[in-house]
Design a protein around this motif. Sequence first.
Motif, PDB file in Angstrom:
ATOM      1  N   VAL A  87       0.822  -1.208   0.000  1.00 50.96           N
ATOM      2  CA  VAL A  87       0.000   0.000   0.000  1.00 50.96           C
ATOM      3  C   VAL A  87       0.858   1.262   0.000  1.00 50.96           C
ATOM      4  O   VAL A  87       2.016   1.264   0.415  1.00 50.96           O
ATOM      5  N   ARG A  88       0.265   2.354  -0.463  1.00 48.90           N
ATOM      6  CA  ARG A  88       0.875   3.671  -0.345  1.00 48.90           C
ATOM      7  C   ARG A  88       0.528   4.256   1.016  1.00 48.90           C
ATOM      8  O   ARG A  88      -0.474   3.894   1.618  1.00 48.90           O
ATOM      9  N   TYR A  90       0.376   8.108   3.232  1.00 53.39           N
ATOM     10  CA  TYR A  90       0.359   9.556   3.128  1.00 53.39           C
ATOM     11  C   TYR A  90       0.375  10.153   4.546  1.00 53.39           C
ATOM     12  O   TYR A  90      -0.344   9.684   5.427  1.00 53.39           O
ATOM     13  N   ILE A 171      -2.550   8.361   6.396  1.00 50.39           N
ATOM     14  CA  ILE A 171      -3.506   7.623   5.555  1.00 50.39           C
ATOM     15  C   ILE A 171      -2.815   6.413   4.945  1.00 50.39           C
ATOM     16  O   ILE A 171      -1.737   6.530   4.359  1.00 50.39           O
ATOM     17  N   THR A 172      -3.433   5.267   5.112  1.00 54.90           N
ATOM     18  CA  THR A 172      -2.968   4.039   4.476  1.00 54.90           C
ATOM     19  C   THR A 172      -3.937   3.690   3.363  1.00 54.90           C
ATOM     20  O   THR A 172      -5.126   3.514   3.604  1.00 54.90           O
ATOM     21  N   GLU A 173      -3.423   3.601   2.145  1.00 59.03           N
ATOM     22  CA  GLU A 173      -4.266   3.288   0.996  1.00 59.03           C
ATOM     23  C   GLU A 173      -4.466   1.785   0.923  1.00 59.03           C
ATOM     24  O   GLU A 173      -3.656   1.046   0.365  1.00 59.03           O
ATOM     25  N   THR A 175      -6.994   0.007  -0.572  1.00 57.90           N
ATOM     26  CA  THR A 175      -7.246  -0.293  -1.975  1.00 57.90           C
ATOM     27  C   THR A 175      -7.403   1.025  -2.701  1.00 57.90           C
ATOM     28  O   THR A 175      -7.280   2.095  -2.113  1.00 57.90           O
ATOM     29  N   SER A 176      -7.700   0.964  -3.974  1.00 56.80           N
ATOM     30  CA  SER A 176      -7.901   2.191  -4.737  1.00 56.80           C
ATOM     31  C   SER A 176      -9.189   2.896  -4.339  1.00 56.80           C
ATOM     32  O   SER A 176      -9.386   4.059  -4.676  1.00 56.80           O
ATOM     33  N   ASN A 179      -9.579   3.928   1.956  1.00 52.51           N
ATOM     34  CA  ASN A 179      -8.398   4.405   2.668  1.00 52.51           C
ATOM     35  C   ASN A 179      -8.663   4.377   4.166  1.00 52.51           C
ATOM     36  O   ASN A 179      -9.787   4.599   4.609  1.00 52.51           O
ATOM     37  N   THR A 181      -7.715   6.277   7.570  1.00 56.76           N
ATOM     38  CA  THR A 181      -7.162   7.545   8.037  1.00 56.76           C
ATOM     39  C   THR A 181      -7.191   7.600   9.558  1.00 56.76           C
ATOM     40  O   THR A 181      -8.170   7.212  10.181  1.00 56.76           O
TER      41      THR A 181
END
Length: 216
Positions: A87-88, A90, A171-173, A175-176, A179, A181
């Motif tokens: 995952v991305r 932020y 924030i952990t992504e 899935t698309s 998210n 937060t």
Amino acid sequence: MAAAAGGDDGEKSGCRWVDAARYAVAALVTLLIAVVIVKAIKVVLRPETLQLWVAGGSVSAVAIPPPPAEMVTLGLSIWAQNPSDRVRMYFLNITAYLFDKNTSAAASLDPEFDSMIFFHAKDDIVAVQLEAVESVLQMNAKKSHIPDYFELLYNGGSMSDVTLRLDGNLITEVTSEVNKTRRATYYCEQLLVGGDANDKTVKNKQKAICKQRQGT
């Protein structure tokens, strides 16, 4: 005949107990499977957290003479490492606070008041999978911003054992489309504040690992 009928009732009663036991075992197995699935999903959807550190363990302070007024430019380099390969991550809306060694950053309930100075980061931190990214935090501080320390920093002095507190939205992504937060707070301790970032004494300092507050 009555004895035979009684025997049939006993056999039926025994069968019902066996069936009930089978249902109970089946329900228990189903529950255990559900628990395992839920835990597996949590492991997948809750990867390692974002890791931060301050390059050189220091905050530079460069004097800017007038006009229009004397100022000190404070700057530091924050590195962020995303340890997840799924995952991305932020770190958004970041506010940075600097606390001197006489004030506890962790115990502060009003960091804007208790800190020696605070400022809002202009840029967010975005780290893709297994990537480390650099973000530069910088601000121009007037004497009114740091009245107790301005002369020291403006004249080339430095301060030790300073703590940087970073508050923001992590924030952990997952899935698309989904998210996760949450508010996150990091503490970067034993920083040196003052001096030029290009000085050898600063360049040779080790990085300062930032610790995330538990429960955030």
